[in-house]
Design a protein around this motif. Structure first.
Motif, PDB file in Angstrom:
ATOM      1  N   GLU A 466       0.846  -1.198   0.000  1.00 50.17           N
ATOM      2  CA  GLU A 466       0.000   0.000   0.000  1.00 50.17           C
ATOM      3  C   GLU A 466       0.882   1.249   0.000  1.00 50.17           C
ATOM      4  OE1 GLU A 466      -3.791   2.024   2.364  1.00 50.17           O
ATOM      5  OE2 GLU A 466      -2.769   0.266   3.213  1.00 50.17           O
ATOM      6  N   PHE A 467       0.612   2.159  -0.909  1.00 58.02           N
ATOM      7  CA  PHE A 467       1.215   3.496  -0.947  1.00 58.02           C
ATOM      8  C   PHE A 467       0.190   4.474  -0.395  1.00 58.02           C
ATOM      9  CE2 PHE A 467       4.314   1.444  -3.365  1.00 58.02           C
ATOM     10  CZ  PHE A 467       5.313   2.304  -3.791  1.00 58.02           C
ATOM     11  N   LYS A 468       0.591   5.251   0.621  1.00 61.53           N
ATOM     12  CA  LYS A 468      -0.313   6.220   1.238  1.00 61.53           C
ATOM     13  C   LYS A 468       0.247   7.628   1.080  1.00 61.53           C
ATOM     14  CE  LYS A 468      -1.782   2.954   4.848  1.00 61.53           C
ATOM     15  NZ  LYS A 468      -1.845   2.714   6.333  1.00 61.53           N
ATOM     16  N   ASP A 469      -0.349   8.396   0.190  1.00 59.92           N
ATOM     17  CA  ASP A 469       0.026   9.811  -0.016  1.00 59.92           C
ATOM     18  C   ASP A 469       1.551   9.966  -0.146  1.00 59.92           C
ATOM     19  OD1 ASP A 469      -2.646  10.659   0.152  1.00 59.92           O
ATOM     20  OD2 ASP A 469      -2.536  10.647   2.346  1.00 59.92           O
ATOM     21  N   VAL A 470       2.142   9.175  -1.000  1.00 59.28           N
ATOM     22  CA  VAL A 470       3.608   9.173  -1.170  1.00 59.28           C
ATOM     23  C   VAL A 470       4.019  10.268  -2.146  1.00 59.28           C
ATOM     24  CG1 VAL A 470       5.577   7.871  -2.019  1.00 59.28           C
ATOM     25  CG2 VAL A 470       3.848   6.740  -0.607  1.00 59.28           C
ATOM     26  N   SER A 471       4.959  11.092  -1.704  1.00 60.83           N
ATOM     27  CA  SER A 471       5.562  12.109  -2.568  1.00 60.83           C
ATOM     28  C   SER A 471       7.078  11.943  -2.478  1.00 60.83           C
ATOM     29  CB  SER A 471       5.166  13.522  -2.136  1.00 60.83           C
ATOM     30  OG  SER A 471       3.764  13.719  -2.294  1.00 60.83           O
ATOM     31  N   ASN A 508      11.481   2.018  -7.581  1.00 57.58           N
ATOM     32  CA  ASN A 508      12.665   2.369  -6.775  1.00 57.58           C
ATOM     33  C   ASN A 508      12.309   2.499  -5.307  1.00 57.58           C
ATOM     34  OD1 ASN A 508      14.337   2.441  -8.995  1.00 57.58           O
ATOM     35  ND2 ASN A 508      14.172   4.644  -9.285  1.00 57.58           N
ATOM     36  N   LEU A 509      11.165   3.097  -5.034  1.00 55.89           N
ATOM     37  CA  LEU A 509      10.721   3.256  -3.648  1.00 55.89           C
ATOM     38  C   LEU A 509      10.342   1.912  -3.040  1.00 55.89           C
ATOM     39  CD1 LEU A 509       8.532   6.492  -3.899  1.00 55.89           C
ATOM     40  CD2 LEU A 509      10.894   6.297  -3.144  1.00 55.89           C
ATOM     41  N   LEU A 510       9.724   1.049  -3.855  1.00 57.75           N
ATOM     42  CA  LEU A 510       9.315  -0.257  -3.347  1.00 57.75           C
ATOM     43  C   LEU A 510      10.535  -1.095  -2.973  1.00 57.75           C
ATOM     44  CD1 LEU A 510       6.880  -2.051  -2.771  1.00 57.75           C
ATOM     45  CD2 LEU A 510       7.026  -2.883  -5.127  1.00 57.75           C
ATOM     46  N   PHE A 511      11.603  -1.012  -3.769  1.00 55.86           N
ATOM     47  CA  PHE A 511      12.838  -1.726  -3.466  1.00 55.86           C
ATOM     48  C   PHE A 511      13.650  -1.021  -2.382  1.00 55.86           C
ATOM     49  CE2 PHE A 511      12.429  -4.068  -7.516  1.00 55.86           C
ATOM     50  CZ  PHE A 511      12.846  -5.317  -7.099  1.00 55.86           C
ATOM     51  N   GLN A 517       9.951  11.371   0.660  1.00 54.86           N
ATOM     52  CA  GLN A 517       9.968  12.506   1.588  1.00 54.86           C
ATOM     53  C   GLN A 517       8.657  12.623   2.359  1.00 54.86           C
ATOM     54  OE1 GLN A 517      11.122  12.782  -1.538  1.00 54.86           O
ATOM     55  NE2 GLN A 517      13.290  13.267  -1.249  1.00 54.86           N
ATOM     56  N   LYS A 518       7.581  12.193   1.717  1.00 50.59           N
ATOM     57  CA  LYS A 518       6.261  12.270   2.359  1.00 50.59           C
ATOM     58  C   LYS A 518       5.530  10.952   2.151  1.00 50.59           C
ATOM     59  CE  LYS A 518       5.699  17.255   1.443  1.00 50.59           C
ATOM     60  NZ  LYS A 518       4.838  18.288   0.792  1.00 50.59           N
ATOM     61  N   GLY A 519       4.623  10.659   3.074  1.00 51.37           N
ATOM     62  CA  GLY A 519       3.807   9.468   2.956  1.00 51.37           C
ATOM     63  C   GLY A 519       4.514   8.222   3.450  1.00 51.37           C
ATOM     64  N   THR A 520       3.801   7.111   3.402  1.00 53.13           N
ATOM     65  CA  THR A 520       4.337   5.835   3.866  1.00 53.13           C
ATOM     66  C   THR A 520       4.036   4.740   2.857  1.00 53.13           C
ATOM     67  OG1 THR A 520       2.309   5.376   5.114  1.00 53.13           O
ATOM     68  CG2 THR A 520       4.129   6.423   6.311  1.00 53.13           C
ATOM     69  N   ILE A 521       4.906   3.738   2.856  1.00 57.97           N
ATOM     70  CA  ILE A 521       4.736   2.539   2.031  1.00 57.97           C
ATOM     71  C   ILE A 521       4.741   1.357   2.977  1.00 57.97           C
ATOM     72  CG2 ILE A 521       5.651   1.160   0.133  1.00 57.97           C
ATOM     73  CD1 ILE A 521       7.136   3.654  -0.813  1.00 57.97           C
ATOM     74  N   THR A 522       3.744   0.514   2.883  1.00 54.85           N
ATOM     75  CA  THR A 522       3.651  -0.626   3.794  1.00 54.85           C
ATOM     76  C   THR A 522       3.573  -1.919   3.000  1.00 54.85           C
ATOM     77  OG1 THR A 522       1.216  -0.514   3.900  1.00 54.85           O
ATOM     78  CG2 THR A 522       2.461   0.758   5.526  1.00 54.85           C
ATOM     79  N   ILE A 523       4.098  -2.977   3.614  1.00 55.06           N
ATOM     80  CA  ILE A 523       3.941  -4.338   3.119  1.00 55.06           C
ATOM     81  C   ILE A 523       3.312  -5.147   4.235  1.00 55.06           C
ATOM     82  CG2 ILE A 523       5.116  -6.415   2.323  1.00 55.06           C
ATOM     83  CD1 ILE A 523       7.241  -4.711   1.068  1.00 55.06           C
ATOM     84  N   ASP A 524       2.153  -5.699   3.938  1.00 57.07           N
ATOM     85  CA  ASP A 524       1.373  -6.411   4.961  1.00 57.07           C
ATOM     86  C   ASP A 524       1.119  -5.527   6.172  1.00 57.07           C
ATOM     87  OD1 ASP A 524       1.485  -8.517   3.242  1.00 57.07           O
ATOM     88  OD2 ASP A 524       2.898  -9.717   4.411  1.00 57.07           O
ATOM     89  N   GLY A 525       0.921  -4.234   5.941  1.00 61.64           N
ATOM     90  CA  GLY A 525       0.597  -3.291   6.996  1.00 61.64           C
ATOM     91  C   GLY A 525       1.776  -2.750   7.768  1.00 61.64           C
ATOM     92  N   GLN A 526       2.980  -3.208   7.486  1.00 59.68           N
ATOM     93  CA  GLN A 526       4.180  -2.751   8.204  1.00 59.68           C
ATOM     94  C   GLN A 526       4.976  -1.786   7.329  1.00 59.68           C
ATOM     95  OE1 GLN A 526       6.656  -5.884   9.683  1.00 59.68           O
ATOM     96  NE2 GLN A 526       7.906  -4.543  10.927  1.00 59.68           N
ATOM     97  N   PRO A 527       5.270  -0.588   7.858  1.00 59.67           N
ATOM     98  CA  PRO A 527       6.053   0.374   7.065  1.00 59.67           C
ATOM     99  C   PRO A 527       7.413  -0.220   6.687  1.00 59.67           C
ATOM    100  CG  PRO A 527       5.059   1.457   8.962  1.00 59.67           C
ATOM    101  CD  PRO A 527       4.848  -0.012   9.150  1.00 59.67           C
ATOM    102  N   ILE A 528       7.777  -0.068   5.423  1.00 55.58           N
ATOM    103  CA  ILE A 528       9.024  -0.702   4.969  1.00 55.58           C
ATOM    104  C   ILE A 528      10.249   0.009   5.524  1.00 55.58           C
ATOM    105  CG2 ILE A 528       7.955  -1.582   2.864  1.00 55.58           C
ATOM    106  CD1 ILE A 528       9.258   0.673   1.325  1.00 55.58           C
ATOM    107  N   LYS A 529      10.100   1.255   5.989  1.00 53.90           N
ATOM    108  CA  LYS A 529      11.236   1.946   6.602  1.00 53.90           C
ATOM    109  C   LYS A 529      11.673   1.265   7.893  1.00 53.90           C
ATOM    110  CE  LYS A 529      10.751   6.688   4.890  1.00 53.90           C
ATOM    111  NZ  LYS A 529      10.577   8.110   5.277  1.00 53.90           N
TER     112      LYS A 529
END
Length: 722
Positions: A466-471, A508-511, A517-529
């Motif tokens: 899931e990408f949430k408001d990613v910039s 690139n962001l998924l890998f 800079q903004k927003g969050t990316i999650t895999i199975d609900g867990q932020p990838i950061k």
């Protein structure tokens, strides 16, 4: 080939890469070279400190043994050969090897009488010209000009004349007085050979252990450099030619090896030799030692002045060599393009310009070395000898010297040995500076920030993305703006859009090649950061438009050497993607050799191997970057069937230019200038009649969009959707 990191050129990190790549022509880096590089080299030297210390100990012992020679020669001259002019006394004890029989009487040198032994009349043996005169009386001062005529020995010292009656000795009589000195001379010769043997053994041990230590250091340095390269961000290599990276790992580390083996060996030996020589000089004569100290500041000033110019030239030389490696590597890889477009002359001119500049600065180094070579050492050595001989030698040769001839001989011998290590160090100055520059380039690469490597792994995730408001922005301008979408397990999401719309940036962001800079990316609900990058990528696979194959075999390119992938899985993966039939013509089957980049295979065969690779690793998230673009229509039909198997149970992202390949996608995202402007299934987007509809008509003509598409024509492949 379009890499999934194609937009990396604009990153701040790559700005640092370019700055790093060019910085070696600036004075700023040259100043840092003398501090940080020396510390880093010392740190690596500590990894083999035991063998280094052993080598230095053997070096010190070898120097001491080697410097024993002049002292033995001094003793041989002063205590035996010239000691015959010391006072002799008549003795009543005829026994012993130290007693001389002359004219029916027995004489012994005065310093060889034991305590309490009676001394008779004094006698002296004085050399006058080539003859020795026996004088049976005490002589107050034997220094001065000597002559013998009519049985009278005359000594003239500064106009003061002394005369003594004397008897000229025959050869046999003279040998009788020398005979007691023979055992001592033989003993000293024996000691000379003992010290020579010690010196040879220590020289061998020093060389062996020093080179062994250097090899260990360079081995670790190369391993660390290569390991660090593996940790550098992928985008780091987008703006740094492969040839330049190879030059760091091979040419520059080899130059560092020369530093440890040749340069430091000579400098360590030189410094210890010089210390030993000066100790010997002061032991021989304090005044002579003080006179020869002027050599030290001259050599120091010489080295400082030399390196001021040499570092500048060597920096450019190493940089040009790196660029030459880069252009050769690039030319070999693009040889077909160079010939097709007839760019041989231009490529040759570019190479010659670099090579000529390299030669120009090499000639500057040659001129510098010629001006400051060992010839200058010879000048300083000759000056030192002239000063010593002028100050002390003239009076010694006139017979009124203030030091013994043995000391003067030993001093000249030791002084000559002083300039041997100096010559060795001077001859290594060019290699020293070149090695320091190379070491600086290696450590600059290692100073580049790399990605943290986290051991271990994580269980295979489901793949709900899931990408949430990613910039996201590479520099200042955002290339992705408020991107939001969800890809559930087993779904296929297609990314379409014109060049620069942001498709590859999402991948690139998924890998986690970058973080938004903004927003969050999650895999199975867990932020990838919050997850280590290596863990995330463990369950991701990618198939590029132009797949890369490594030197090895077809089987090794499918498994990439992963021991957890057995032969059976490799065979099944190739069979599932339809590669077994396509590759059946190869003589050795799965063990068919593959050269670099798989140039002996067709584009379709390389792509099939790439598909099998992705299937063998069983990723939870699969990225297909225009994976069927280089495959013919018949092979594409097989691939489309294999894709259904490949995508089953996996979250699949497809970057597609041929819209016919994404008709079955669960969700199509149309990007324009970093924003999602349309989303939906193929049929839904056609029904909207928007951008997607226009793009589809542009590829397939103005016919019915709902009709089954045929294979794209050459004209449609040249459309604006690249």
């Amino acid at each position: 080939m379009r890499h999934c990191c194609e937009r990396a050129a604009g990153t701040l990190s790559n700005t640092n890469v370019n700055r790093w790549n060019q910085a070696w022509t600036t004075k700023e880096v040259s100043k840092e070279l003398h501090t940080n590089v020396a510390k880093s080299l010392f740190k690596y030297a500590l990894t083999a400190k035991n063998t280094f210390i052993l080598a230095l100990v053997m070096l010190a012992i070898g120097v001491a043994a080697d410097l024993a020679g002049p002292f033995i020669a001094r003793s041989m001259i002063d205590d035996h050969m010239l000691a015959i002019e010391r006072p002799f006394f008549e003795t009543n004890n005829p026994g012993g090897s130290e007693t001389v029989k002359f004219d029916g009487r027995y004489f012994k040198r005065g310093d060889r009488f034991s305590d309490g032994e009676a001394k008779g009349n004094e006698a002296r043996l004085i050399q006058a010209g080539t003859s020795f005169i026996f004088v049976e009386q005490s002589i107050a001062d034997v220094t001065g000009k000597r002559s013998y005529q009519d049985g009278i020995l005359t000594i003239n010292k500064n106009g003061e004349i002394q005369q003594y009656p004397g008897q000229k000795l025959s050869s046999s009589e003279l040998f009788a007085f020398y005979k007691p000195e023979v055992p001592g001379i033989i003993q000293l010769v024996g000691w000379y050979f003992v010290f020579l043997a010690i010196s040879i053994i220590m020289e061998f041990g020093k060389t062996y252990w020093l080179q062994s230590s250097a090899n260990k250091v360079i081995q670790k340095l190369r391993i660390d450099v290569y390991a660090h390269i593996q940790r550098l961000p992928v985008h780091f290599f987008d703006n740094l030619p492969a040839g330049k990276v190879v030059s760091r790992v091979t040419n520059d580390t080899e130059a560092v090896k020369d530093l440890f083996i040749a340069v430091l060996s000579n400098f360590f030996s030189g410094v210890i030799n010089m210390i030993g020589v000066y100790v010997a000089l002061f032991l021989l004569d304090f005044r002579l030692g003080l006179i020869c100290l002027f050599v030290v500041p001259v050599i120091w000033a010489w080295v400082v002045l030399y390196r001021k110019f040499a570092t500048k030239y060597n920096t450019i030389i190493r940089s040009r060599l790196s660029e030459i490696n880069a252009i050769i590597n690039e030319s070999i890889q693009g040889m077909s393009i160079i010939r097709i477009f007839r760019r041989e002359a231009q490529t040759k001119e570019e190479f010659e310009n670099l090579n000529n500049d390299y030669m120009k600065h090499q000639n500057k180094m040659l001129n510098l070395n010629a001006l400051t070579s060992h010839n200058l050492v010879n000048v300083i050595r000759s000056l030192s000898f002239a000063v010593v001989l002028w100050f002390f030698g003239s009076e010694q040769l006139s017979g009124a010297g203030i030091i013994s001839l043995g000391v003067l001989y030993a001093f000249v011998d030791v002084l000559g040995r002083l300039f041997q290590p100096i010559t060795g160090m001077v001859n290594q100055l060019a290699a020293l500076d070149s090695s320091m520059v190379s070491a600086g380039r290696v450590f600059a690469l290692m100073d580049e920030p790399g990605e943290e490597v986290t051991d271990g792994s994580m269980p295979r995730y489901k793949g709900n993305v899931e990408f949430k408001d990613v910039s996201f922005a590479y520099k200042r301008d955002y290339v992705l703006k408020n991107i939001s979408f969800e890809a559930k397990q087993g779904q296929t999401v297609a990314l379409v859009g014109h060049t620069g719309s942001g498709k590859s940036s999402i991948i690139n962001l998924l890998f986690r090649f970058y973080d938004p800079q903004k927003g969050t990316i999650t895999i199975d609900g867990q932020p990838i950061k919050e997850l280590p990058k290596q863990w995330i990528r463990q369950h991701m696979g990618i198939v590029l438009q132009d797949p890369y194959l490594f030197t090895g075999t077809i089987a090794s390119n499918v498994s990439l050497g992963d021991e957890h992938i057995p032969r059976e899985r490799i065979e099944k993966a190739l069979d599932d993607v339809g590669a077994t039939r396509i590759l059946a013509h190869l003589p050795k089957g799965l063990d068919e050799p593959v050269v670099e980049k798989g140039s002996t295979l067709s584009a379709g065969e390389r792509q099939l191997i790439s598909f099998a690779r992705a299937l063998a690793f069983d990723p939870a998230i699969l990225i297909l970057d225009e994976a069927t673009a280089n495959i013919d229509t018949e092979t594409e039909a097989l691939i489309q069937e294999a894709l259904e198997v490949l995508k089953r149970g996996r979250t699949t992202f497809i970057i597609a230019h041929r819209l016919s390949t994404i008709r079955s996608a669960d969700q199509i995202l149309l990007l324009h200038r970093g924003e999602i402007v349309e989303r939906g299934t193929h049929d839904e987007l056609l029904a909207k009649g928007g951008r997607y509809y226009q793009m589809y008509r542009l590829q397939h003509g103005s016919g019915d969009p709902q009709a089954s598409p045929t294979a794209p024509t050459a004209a449609s492949s040249a459309s604006a959707l690249v």
